[in-house]
Design a protein around this motif. Structure first.
Motif: not given
Length: 594
Positions: A208-234
């Protein structure tokens, strides 16, 4: 030295530098589950006993099955992302990222619930019939199910972080996982006396610590890749699975293989053999992370080269695996064999005990499979990226289960535990021979050169006479390069004015990269220039391993009144059909279509 000769050497060096810069993060990504296995087995054998190690070894096929899903999604996603990055299709890259994380999250949640029920209700009694071992196994299962989500999702994030050149974050996350795991395992065993439940629970909290430390980078909004539930194609899911399924199948086959081997060991050797094999397998897993990490980097670089249709770089990447990487893994194999007894003493201390002797034997024989495994991974990942599905599916079946499940039942009754190790080595030899045989069948003769061995289509990339490759590593080469670019463009029908501006553009870009990139650190740098004529278009591509440098941003910062400054860049931007810049896996890549 001829410019062509210098090009080959320089391109080889650029790729090798990029390869080994990306490698540590990929090793960490793969080593995480193995670190957990190493810590678990070390405490289990020294603090609880051989039965605890047998319980952990019994869980191994389940872990392998879970990892197969992650491997499938990671393999397919990385290859597709690499291709889309090579084509500068950022939206498609975003879609693949979001879809990958969503799918793995759903699967890992379902697996957590299912395995928790199995452990609490003793539903997997068929996996080990010893009552004492099974009781420990159920406890271990319940503790492990709490860490499945962060383990699987965290491994996906590590791979994507490396593509964004954020490998240090994964390194920190790994370090914290190890420290937490060690401290909590010690506390749960020595203070709370939780036995194997404590070992599993410590790892789950660490994940859980391993996941949260890495997740924080994406939560800051500075990443090239962003998680978007509405943007992916099934619809992309089927493509990910299609590309990634060979990697998943080999993990699935290995689940079958491990179950067969466990059954043979229990029948012909006993729990001592299972303990010895479990110890050697988990410990050597730390070192298997090196060839598997090499294979992961190789797959990323290869997918980008395919997206760019860069035939020469593709061949250099394959050769890097079969020369530099193979040499490293071979040396590692020799060292592991020489240290067989010291490694065994970490777990078992009585040299007269049968489990001690079986473990030494494992450490002496199993490392032989590592260089063979690297060659197998080279062929398998190449087939995945080049979409040679038949080749990869057959290789997965052979490597994952077929050769061992056919040879082990013959060898184990005769040689005992050594038969297990002989079967694994035999499997490695078969998987090295198979790609050459497959290539010979496709070519209808034994491959005569490297292109035939790789089964490269004639229309892949740009024909030899329609491209020019130049490498620049000194300011003195800049003017000469510009003249060669001008001359090449004219021979392919580009009018003199555009050809002259193309040469001037290359000259100015080279000068800017050398001025702003070559002297920022003490490392040696090089610029790889390709001029290609394809489908009626002249394509200029400049690639370097310096700090990020976007010419469009540089142009916007310059004074508009100084027309003579950056003239080549200005003029090319006025008549170019398309200009794309991106930083791909640490390399600046500028592509101009005239």
């Amino acid at each position: 030295m001829q410019s062509g000769e210098r090009k080959v050497l320089s391109n080889d060096k650029i790729i090798a530098k990029q390869f080994f810069r990306l490698l540590p993060v990929q090793i960490l990504l793969i080593v995480i589950p193995n670190l957990n296995g190493f810590i678990s087995s070390l405490f289990a054998t020294n603090k609880i006993g051989a039965d605890a190690m047998s319980a952990i070894a019994t869980y191994s096929p389940i872990l392998q099955l879970l990892m197969s899903v992650g491997t499938m999604m990671l393999g397919g996603s990385q290859i597709l992302c690499g291709k889309y990055m090579g084509r500068n299709e950022i939206e498609r890259t975003q879609s693949i990222f979001s879809l990958d994380i969503s799918f793995v999250l759903i699967v890992s949640l379902a697996a957590s619930v299912l395995l928790g029920l199995c452990g609490s209700m003793d539903l997997l009694k068929f996996m080990n019939h010893d009552p004492a071992v099974r009781q420990l196994f159920n406890q271990y299962l319940i503790g492990c199910c709490l860490g499945i989500v962060p383990m699987m999702v965290g491994n996906q994030l590590s791979a994507f972080l490396s593509m964004e050149m954020q490998g240090n974050r994964s390194t920190i996350a790994t370090g914290i996982f190890v420290i937490l795991n060690l401290i909590l395992t010690f506390l749960f065993l020595n203070v709370f006396h939780m036995d194997v439940m404590g070992i599993a629970l410590a790892a789950s909290i660490g994940y859980w610590a391993y996941l949260l430390i890495q997740m924080e980078y994406y939560l800051r909004g500075k990443s090239l890749l962003t998680f978007r539930l509405t943007k992916f194609r099934m619809s992309d899911l089927s493509e990910i699975i299609k590309i990634g399924i060979p990697g998943a199948l080999i993990s699935f086959y290995m689940t079958i293989r491990r179950s067969v081997l466990n059954s043979l060991i229990l029948r012909y050797v006993g729990n001592e053999g299972l303990s010895a094999y479990g110890v050697a397998d988990t410990f050597l897993g730390l070192f298997w992370a090196v060839p598997l990490g090499m294979a992961a980097v190789y797959r990323m670089l290869l997918s980008v080269s395919v997206g760019e249709e860069d035939r020469e770089s593709l061949k250099v990447i394959v050769k890097t695996m079969l020369t530099r990487c193979l040499a490293v893994v071979t040396v590692m194999m020799v060292v592991l064999i020489l240290l067989a007894e010291p490694f065994t003493n970490l777990y078992f201390h009585d040299s007269a005990d049968i489990v001690y002797r079986l473990t030494v034997q494992a450490f002496q024989l199993l490392p032989i499979a590592m260089p063979l495994g690297l060659v197998c991974q080279t062929a398998s990942n190449y087939g995945q990226v080049m979409e040679k599905q038949l080749m990869v599916h057959i290789l997965s079946l052979i490597d994952g289960a077929a050769s061992i499940c056919l040879s082990a039942p013959v060898l184990v009754p005769v040689f005992g535990m050594a038969g297990v190790y002989y079967a694994i080595i035999f499997n490695g030899i078969v998987t090295v021979i198979y790609p050459v045989v497959f290539s010979a069948i496709v070519n209808r003769h034994i491959p005569k050169n490297f292109d035939e061995l790789l089964m490269l289509p004639d229309n892949f990339g740009v024909a030899e006479g329609d491209r020019m490759d130049i490498s620049v590593d000194h300011i003195e080469d800049v003017v000469d390069t510009a003249e060669k670019v001008q001359s090449f463009c004219k021979t392919k029908g580009l009018d003199s004015r555009k050809a002259n501006y193309a040469g001037l553009f290359i000259e100015e870009m080279e000068g800017n990269v050398i001025d702003h990139g070559f002297h920022k650190d003490k490392k040696k740098h090089s610029i790889d220039i390709r001029v290609a004529y394809k489908a009626g278009n002249m394509i200029l591509r400049i690639k370097d391993d310096c700090i990020p440098f976007n010419p469009k941003e540089r142009l916007s910062m310059s004074d508009p009144s100084q027309v003579e400054k950056n003239l080549g860049i200005r003029m090319v931007y006025t008549f170019a059909k398309d200009i794309q810049y991106q930083n791909i896996l640490g390399l600046n890549a500028l592509t101009v279509k005239l």
